[in-house]
Write a protein that holds these residues in place. Sequence first.
Motif, PDB file in Angstrom:
ATOM      1  N   ARG A   1       1.085  -1.603   0.429  1.00  0.00           N
ATOM      2  CA  ARG A   1       0.284  -0.079  -0.150  1.00  0.00           C
ATOM      3  C   ARG A   1       1.280   1.140  -0.138  1.00  0.00           C
TER       4      ARG A   1
ATOM      5  N   THR B   1       2.925   4.446   0.859  1.00  0.00           N
ATOM      6  CA  THR B   1       4.810   3.983   2.333  1.00  0.00           C
ATOM      7  C   THR B   1       4.535   5.683   2.559  1.00  0.00           C
TER       8      THR B   1
ATOM      9  N   TYR C   1       7.058   6.745   0.726  1.00  0.00           N
ATOM     10  CA  TYR C   1       8.027   5.827  -0.332  1.00  0.00           C
ATOM     11  C   TYR C   1       8.240   6.800  -1.634  1.00  0.00           C
TER      12      TYR C   1
ATOM     13  N   ALA D   1      13.556   6.719  -5.016  1.00  0.00           N
ATOM     14  CA  ALA D   1      12.592   5.608  -6.165  1.00  0.00           C
ATOM     15  C   ALA D   1      12.569   5.722  -6.876  1.00  0.00           C
ATOM     16  N   ARG D   2      12.844   7.320  -7.649  1.00  0.00           N
ATOM     17  CA  ARG D   2      12.497   7.787  -9.110  1.00  0.00           C
ATOM     18  C   ARG D   2      14.170   7.647  -9.313  1.00  0.00           C
TER      19      ARG D   2
ATOM     20  N   TRP E   1      13.145   3.039 -10.161  1.00  0.00           N
ATOM     21  CA  TRP E   1      12.414   3.065 -11.412  1.00  0.00           C
ATOM     22  C   TRP E   1      13.627   3.945 -12.919  1.00  0.00           C
TER      23      TRP E   1
ATOM     24  N   TYR F   1      13.853   1.483 -16.370  1.00  0.00           N
ATOM     25  CA  TYR F   1      14.363   1.671 -17.591  1.00  0.00           C
ATOM     26  C   TYR F   1      15.333   1.935 -18.226  1.00  0.00           C
TER      27      TYR F   1
ATOM     28  N   SER G   1       6.975  -2.723 -17.099  1.00  0.00           N
ATOM     29  CA  SER G   1       5.936  -1.552 -16.622  1.00  0.00           C
ATOM     30  C   SER G   1       4.551  -2.096 -16.196  1.00  0.00           C
TER      31      SER G   1
ATOM     32  N   HIS H   1       5.318  -2.267 -12.430  1.00  0.00           N
ATOM     33  CA  HIS H   1       4.763  -0.432 -11.861  1.00  0.00           C
ATOM     34  C   HIS H   1       3.608  -0.161 -11.923  1.00  0.00           C
ATOM     35  N   SER H   2       2.846  -0.364 -12.904  1.00  0.00           N
ATOM     36  CA  SER H   2       1.411  -0.518 -12.880  1.00  0.00           C
ATOM     37  C   SER H   2       0.493  -0.477 -11.830  1.00  0.00           C
TER      38      SER H   2
ATOM     39  N   ILE I   1      -1.104   1.120  -4.592  1.00  0.00           N
ATOM     40  CA  ILE I   1      -0.520   2.566  -3.745  1.00  0.00           C
ATOM     41  C   ILE I   1      -2.166   3.912  -3.711  1.00  0.00           C
TER      42      ILE I   1
ATOM     43  N   ARG J   1      -1.258   8.001 -12.442  1.00  0.00           N
ATOM     44  CA  ARG J   1      -0.225   7.677 -12.561  1.00  0.00           C
ATOM     45  C   ARG J   1      -0.726   6.463 -14.043  1.00  0.00           C
TER      46      ARG J   1
ATOM     47  N   ARG K   1      -0.367   2.021 -20.452  1.00  0.00           N
ATOM     48  CA  ARG K   1       0.698   1.323 -18.895  1.00  0.00           C
ATOM     49  C   ARG K   1      -1.209   0.128 -18.926  1.00  0.00           C
TER      50      ARG K   1
ATOM     51  N   CYS L   1       8.507  -1.670   0.649  1.00  0.00           N
ATOM     52  CA  CYS L   1       8.584  -1.924  -0.882  1.00  0.00           C
ATOM     53  C   CYS L   1       9.410  -2.535  -0.884  1.00  0.00           C
TER      54      CYS L   1
END
Length: 390
Positions: A144, A146, A148, A153-154, A157, A161, A185, A188-189, A195, A218, A225, A321
């Motif tokens: 769920r 958090t 973060y 985090a970025r 990802w 990628y 992907s 990630h979706s 979330i 998102r 996505r 996470c």
Amino acid sequence: PGARKYTGMVEDCCCDYETVDAINEEVLNPILQDLVALPFFRYFKVKLWCDCPFWPDDGMCRLRDCSVCECPDNEFPEPFKKPYSGLSPENMKCQEGKPEATVDRTLDTKVFKGWVETDNPWTADDETDNGEMTYVNLQLNPERYTGYTGDSARRIWDSIYKENCPKYPSEDMCQEKKALYKLISGLHSSISVHIAYDYLLDESTNLWGHNLPLLHDRVLKYPERVQNLYFTYLFVLRAVTKAADYLEQAEYNTGNPEEDLKTQSLVKQLLYNHKLRSACPLPFDEAKLWQGEKGPELKQEIQKQFRNISAIMDCVGCEKCRLWGKLQVLGLGTALKILFSVDGENHLNQQFQLQRNEVIALVNLLNRLSESVKFVHEKGSSTEEIMKQQ
Ligand code: FAD
């Protein structure tokens, strides 16, 4: 609900959106929800305290909810533990926040009756190394919101990628690389959907609920996505059904005969479901991959990239996470292992074996994807309507 936005075949798969939604909601999701709550599937073995091989640790955990509550409760399956481990019930209680508490050295490979200890070639973790593994009760640690976010985090990802599954213009991308990109992907979706599904709406009153604008911003806003989420769901579903014979015969012993019988029965319902088998007999056709001259070389390259992605999970700076990241990447690695451990006839080869933890990851991943597909289908059109009006 408004008009259906996604129709026709899920790209690169063999089932259409309507069928996937119908089967998911009527059959698969209810089975999976029951299955993951049972003792066999709710304890996941994981090494949570691991050094990030790429960057120094910079945890960005804002909420207390970010950390994993290990809490092996009273139901912690006896056969999962080493006899006479010396752990009193007091020590088994939740010790959230204490790093040492998340290391449970009560593992004993001997109790893995019927399950092998083999390393998964698609992942960076050595699955046979029980050194610093701990069991986590997944039911007590839902995926769920958090808190973060930010650079940490970025960076994860971005690195996944850019370095490990780049998205080239589609005409330049072979279908194997395209599949890897879509799997990541789609995952990630699914993380973003979870979330949005379980978000801290008001910190002062600790109010949790759906965050539909976040779901829209998102995921829903980007049709690709959503498509990739369905793709990943079908890919993993195909892996589960391909390994049906193996999974049916596997040992689901947790020392609780009643619960274990339930597990066996639900596993069978999942594997040999009539509705699924008639409406969507082949969710994904893996035989189309690695066919060209460069097949073996390409497979090695993609395996290496996937292993890298798996290693990056050690750098996720939020414990919960990281738990779900590692579980889901192992689940994907297990799906890849199932789909591509084949003989000349595209049957699973004779020596094929799975670890118990791989099966736990695979089924929990399928459940997560199934929840995401369900939420996107249920909220998709109404959320878009609301966002348009604003
Ligand atoms: P991000 O989700 O970080 O996305 C970064 C960029 O990737 C976007 O700007 C976009 O360009 C691209 N992108 C986004 N989605 C897709 C997609 N589906 N396909 C292709 N490209 C895409 N946070 C939690 O609150 N709870 C969790 O359980 C959780 N688990 C995580 C697990 C992992 C492994 C990682 C790496 C992060 C996790 N996070 C979790 C953090 C969360 O995923 C986001 O990074 C964070 O919420 C910040 O979101 P953002 O809006 O900056 O976009």
